[in-house]
Design a protein around this motif. Structure first.
Motif, PDB file in Angstrom:
ATOM      1  N   ALA A 276       2.497  41.134 -23.682  1.00 54.66           N
ATOM      2  CA  ALA A 276       2.568  39.877 -22.949  1.00 54.66           C
ATOM      3  C   ALA A 276       1.229  38.876 -23.423  1.00 54.66           C
ATOM      4  O   ALA A 276       1.472  37.770 -23.335  1.00 54.66           O
ATOM      5  N   ALA A 277       0.290  39.481 -23.931  1.00 52.83           N
ATOM      6  CA  ALA A 277      -0.812  38.872 -24.245  1.00 52.83           C
ATOM      7  C   ALA A 277      -0.538  37.994 -25.615  1.00 52.83           C
ATOM      8  O   ALA A 277      -1.055  37.076 -25.806  1.00 52.83           O
ATOM      9  N   VAL A 278       0.354  38.714 -26.493  1.00 53.45           N
ATOM     10  CA  VAL A 278       0.571  38.161 -27.581  1.00 53.45           C
ATOM     11  C   VAL A 278       1.675  37.100 -27.514  1.00 53.45           C
ATOM     12  O   VAL A 278       1.453  36.113 -28.147  1.00 53.45           O
ATOM     13  N   LEU A 279       2.506  37.079 -26.539  1.00 59.61           N
ATOM     14  CA  LEU A 279       3.247  35.835 -26.177  1.00 59.61           C
ATOM     15  C   LEU A 279       2.506  34.882 -25.544  1.00 59.61           C
ATOM     16  O   LEU A 279       2.950  33.583 -26.205  1.00 59.61           O
ATOM     17  N   LEU A 280       1.542  35.089 -25.059  1.00 55.70           N
ATOM     18  CA  LEU A 280       0.788  33.960 -24.472  1.00 55.70           C
ATOM     19  C   LEU A 280       0.005  33.354 -25.661  1.00 55.70           C
ATOM     20  O   LEU A 280      -0.081  32.083 -25.891  1.00 55.70           O
ATOM     21  N   GLY A 281      -0.390  34.426 -26.672  1.00 52.98           N
ATOM     22  CA  GLY A 281      -1.048  33.898 -27.845  1.00 52.98           C
ATOM     23  C   GLY A 281      -0.235  32.996 -28.621  1.00 52.98           C
ATOM     24  O   GLY A 281      -0.801  32.060 -29.284  1.00 52.98           O
ATOM     25  N   ILE A 282       0.903  33.239 -28.731  1.00 52.67           N
ATOM     26  CA  ILE A 282       1.825  32.195 -29.545  1.00 52.67           C
ATOM     27  C   ILE A 282       1.842  30.827 -29.055  1.00 52.67           C
ATOM     28  O   ILE A 282       1.700  29.870 -29.631  1.00 52.67           O
ATOM     29  N   TYR A 283       1.916  30.826 -27.577  1.00 52.86           N
ATOM     30  CA  TYR A 283       1.941  29.483 -26.970  1.00 52.86           C
ATOM     31  C   TYR A 283       0.572  28.820 -27.283  1.00 52.86           C
ATOM     32  O   TYR A 283       0.480  27.728 -27.517  1.00 52.86           O
ATOM     33  N   ILE A 284      -0.457  29.663 -27.287  1.00 55.80           N
ATOM     34  CA  ILE A 284      -1.987  29.226 -27.686  1.00 55.80           C
ATOM     35  C   ILE A 284      -2.045  28.544 -29.047  1.00 55.80           C
ATOM     36  O   ILE A 284      -2.656  27.504 -29.313  1.00 55.80           O
ATOM     37  N   CYS A 285      -1.469  29.451 -30.009  1.00 56.71           N
ATOM     38  CA  CYS A 285      -1.867  29.077 -31.302  1.00 56.71           C
ATOM     39  C   CYS A 285      -0.670  27.781 -31.611  1.00 56.71           C
ATOM     40  O   CYS A 285      -1.238  27.149 -32.438  1.00 56.71           O
ATOM     41  N   ILE A 286       0.290  27.605 -30.971  1.00 57.72           N
ATOM     42  CA  ILE A 286       1.121  26.663 -31.228  1.00 57.72           C
ATOM     43  C   ILE A 286       0.490  25.432 -30.696  1.00 57.72           C
ATOM     44  O   ILE A 286       0.446  24.180 -31.271  1.00 57.72           O
ATOM     45  N   SER A 287      -0.491  25.562 -29.678  1.00 59.44           N
ATOM     46  CA  SER A 287      -1.059  24.372 -29.064  1.00 59.44           C
ATOM     47  C   SER A 287      -2.476  23.972 -29.884  1.00 59.44           C
ATOM     48  O   SER A 287      -3.037  23.088 -29.749  1.00 59.44           O
ATOM     49  N   SER A 288      -2.715  24.900 -30.660  1.00 65.71           N
ATOM     50  CA  SER A 288      -3.949  24.769 -31.377  1.00 65.71           C
ATOM     51  C   SER A 288      -4.076  25.009 -32.668  1.00 65.71           C
ATOM     52  O   SER A 288      -3.917  24.362 -33.640  1.00 65.71           O
ATOM     53  N   SER A 289      -4.556  26.519 -33.215  1.00 66.81           N
ATOM     54  CA  SER A 289      -4.454  26.821 -34.644  1.00 66.81           C
ATOM     55  C   SER A 289      -3.884  28.207 -34.624  1.00 66.81           C
ATOM     56  O   SER A 289      -4.149  29.114 -33.800  1.00 66.81           O
ATOM     57  N   TRP A 290      -3.356  28.502 -35.854  1.00 69.98           N
ATOM     58  CA  TRP A 290      -2.576  29.826 -36.015  1.00 69.98           C
ATOM     59  C   TRP A 290      -3.843  30.736 -36.531  1.00 69.98           C
ATOM     60  O   TRP A 290      -3.631  31.990 -36.598  1.00 69.98           O
ATOM     61  N   TRP A 291      -5.054  30.186 -36.854  1.00 73.54           N
ATOM     62  CA  TRP A 291      -5.996  31.030 -37.183  1.00 73.54           C
ATOM     63  C   TRP A 291      -6.478  32.092 -35.933  1.00 73.54           C
ATOM     64  O   TRP A 291      -7.098  33.082 -36.056  1.00 73.54           O
ATOM     65  N   LEU A 292      -6.096  31.414 -34.664  1.00 71.35           N
ATOM     66  CA  LEU A 292      -6.411  32.267 -33.524  1.00 71.35           C
ATOM     67  C   LEU A 292      -5.499  33.463 -33.387  1.00 71.35           C
ATOM     68  O   LEU A 292      -6.074  34.510 -32.749  1.00 71.35           O
ATOM     69  N   ALA A 293      -4.557  33.658 -34.005  1.00 71.94           N
ATOM     70  CA  ALA A 293      -3.593  34.704 -33.954  1.00 71.94           C
ATOM     71  C   ALA A 293      -4.400  35.872 -34.618  1.00 71.94           C
ATOM     72  O   ALA A 293      -4.206  37.086 -34.141  1.00 71.94           O
ATOM     73  N   LEU A 294      -4.909  35.368 -35.685  1.00 71.22           N
ATOM     74  CA  LEU A 294      -5.769  36.574 -36.547  1.00 71.22           C
ATOM     75  C   LEU A 294      -6.779  37.012 -35.494  1.00 71.22           C
ATOM     76  O   LEU A 294      -6.899  38.516 -35.289  1.00 71.22           O
ATOM     77  N   ILE A 295      -7.622  36.159 -34.830  1.00 70.45           N
ATOM     78  CA  ILE A 295      -8.770  36.364 -34.037  1.00 70.45           C
ATOM     79  C   ILE A 295      -8.352  37.425 -32.720  1.00 70.45           C
ATOM     80  O   ILE A 295      -8.797  38.485 -32.445  1.00 70.45           O
ATOM     81  N   GLY A 296      -7.312  36.894 -32.178  1.00 66.18           N
ATOM     82  CA  GLY A 296      -6.497  37.641 -31.147  1.00 66.18           C
ATOM     83  C   GLY A 296      -6.114  39.055 -31.299  1.00 66.18           C
ATOM     84  O   GLY A 296      -6.474  39.895 -30.439  1.00 66.18           O
ATOM     85  N   LEU A 297      -5.548  39.083 -32.658  1.00 62.90           N
ATOM     86  CA  LEU A 297      -5.066  40.490 -33.136  1.00 62.90           C
ATOM     87  C   LEU A 297      -6.143  41.334 -33.265  1.00 62.90           C
ATOM     88  O   LEU A 297      -6.088  42.634 -33.048  1.00 62.90           O
ATOM     89  N   ILE A 298      -7.436  40.948 -33.719  1.00 61.72           N
ATOM     90  CA  ILE A 298      -8.713  41.582 -34.217  1.00 61.72           C
ATOM     91  C   ILE A 298      -9.167  42.184 -32.751  1.00 61.72           C
ATOM     92  O   ILE A 298      -9.630  43.269 -32.352  1.00 61.72           O
ATOM     93  N   CYS A 299      -9.210  41.098 -31.832  1.00 63.26           N
ATOM     94  CA  CYS A 299      -9.827  41.410 -30.405  1.00 63.26           C
ATOM     95  C   CYS A 299      -8.938  42.694 -29.620  1.00 63.26           C
ATOM     96  O   CYS A 299      -9.364  43.448 -28.952  1.00 63.26           O
ATOM     97  N   MET A 300      -7.565  42.422 -30.070  1.00 63.70           N
ATOM     98  CA  MET A 300      -6.620  43.779 -29.414  1.00 63.70           C
ATOM     99  C   MET A 300      -6.988  45.055 -30.016  1.00 63.70           C
ATOM    100  O   MET A 300      -6.781  46.038 -29.394  1.00 63.70           O
TER     101      MET A 300
END
Length: 311
Positions: A115-139
């Motif tokens: 569920a956090a990943v799905l929210l992360g997709i929305y966050i990345c679309i609205s900002s930067s896809w670099w955040l996907a990498l950071i989010g995955l590292i956090c998880m």
């Protein structure tokens, strides 16, 4: 002796699926460690006048989901490794006390991360896809805290990892979402919260020192000794408050930031309790006061920023 099964519940314990069991499974006292950094990072962006409430809410919910998921992984893996029993202090206890199936806890943790990943997709679309990498590292850090071949919780690096990934990184991401940039001042302001979040982990390890040592862990309190660990926790609190004073002196923060001093009774109480008591069951007040220090400190600092920007 109770029979432990990974696919079934713990025999001899009547299953209890009431909402209270599910609520305790989330370890609600830890959730402010997710709420405070997101709030502070967003409030720091107020000076730019660019606050997107939906990005704030998405980041807030995603952080809470990751925090709860991490707690569930802790519940599952500590059970699998035989660390938890029905008398263990500081756990949700859904498996060992209420007969919840271990696999249910594990799959729920995966579901929350998804569920956090799905929210992360929305966050990345609205900002930067670099955040996907950071989010995955956090998880990954959340999972590896108690999972994997060498869990972080078995090392002396738990405080650093929790402080950085649950404090600093969340604050920086929350600010970046609103502004599209990072500044040195935001990094500096994130440091006290980073230290205090690490302090929550340290207080947990002080409480669990004896049991952790028996189970082969090498946490900071085990390596430093209980007395030194409590002294380190004292310095965690001292440095956090001193940094605020330093930032005010340097003009990074305003005098309104001294509102954080209203939270001082909490760390004072925590240290007194840790010095006076040693049994895990007797240290719940100390644990609560340590977590509340981070909560009140962070929210008072956020309030100080709001007052500065709007008054």
């Amino acid at each position: 002796m109770q029979h432990q099964s990974l696919s079934g519940s713990v025999s001899g314990i009547k299953p209890d699926k009431s909402w209270r069991v599910w609520w305790m499974l989330t370890r609600p006292h830890t959730l402010t460690a997710a709420f405070v950094p997101v709030t502070l990072g967003t409030v720091l962006a107020l000076e730019t006048g660019r606050i997107d409430i939906w990005l704030f809410l998405a980041m807030l919910v995603a952080s809470i989901l990751i925090q709860i998921g991490t707690n569930l992984f802790n519940e599952y893996f500590d059970f699998v490794r035989g660390l938890d029993n029905e008398n263990s202090v500081g756990i949700g206890g859904a498996i060992v006390r209420y007969g919840m199936k271990p696999k249910t806890v594990l799959y729920l943790a995966y579901g929350l991360f998804a569920a956090a990943v799905l929210l992360g997709i929305y966050i990345c679309i609205s900002s930067s896809w670099w955040l996907a990498l950071i989010g995955l590292i956090c998880m990954a850090v959340g999972y590896l805290y108690t999972g994997g071949p060498l869990p972080i919780s078995y090392t002396p690096f738990g405080e650093i990892m929790s402080g950085v990934f649950m404090g600093m990184i969340i604050i920086l991401i929350s600010y970046f979402l609103q502004t599209g940039e990072l500044t040195w001042s935001v990094f500096l302001v994130s440091l006290p919260i980073t230290i205090l979040v690490g302090g929550i982990n340290l207080s947990n390890n002080i409480r669990d020192l004896v049991g952790d040592k028996e189970n082969g862990r090498k946490t900071l309190p085990i390596l430093a000794g209980r007395k030194n660990a409590v002294q380190i926790l004292s310095w965690v609190f001292i440095v956090s408050y001193v940094l605020i004073g330093l930032y005010v002196a340097l003009g990074i923060l305003t005098v309104w930031s001294f509102l954080v001093l209203l939270s001082l009774p909490k760390p004072i109480k925590a240290i007194k309790e840790f010095k006076a008591k040693e049994k895990p069951a007797d240290l719940m007040v100390a644990m609560k006061s340590t977590a509340q220090t981070n909560t009140f400190f962070g929210l008072l600092l956020a309030l100080a920023l709001v007052i500065h920007y709007f008054v």
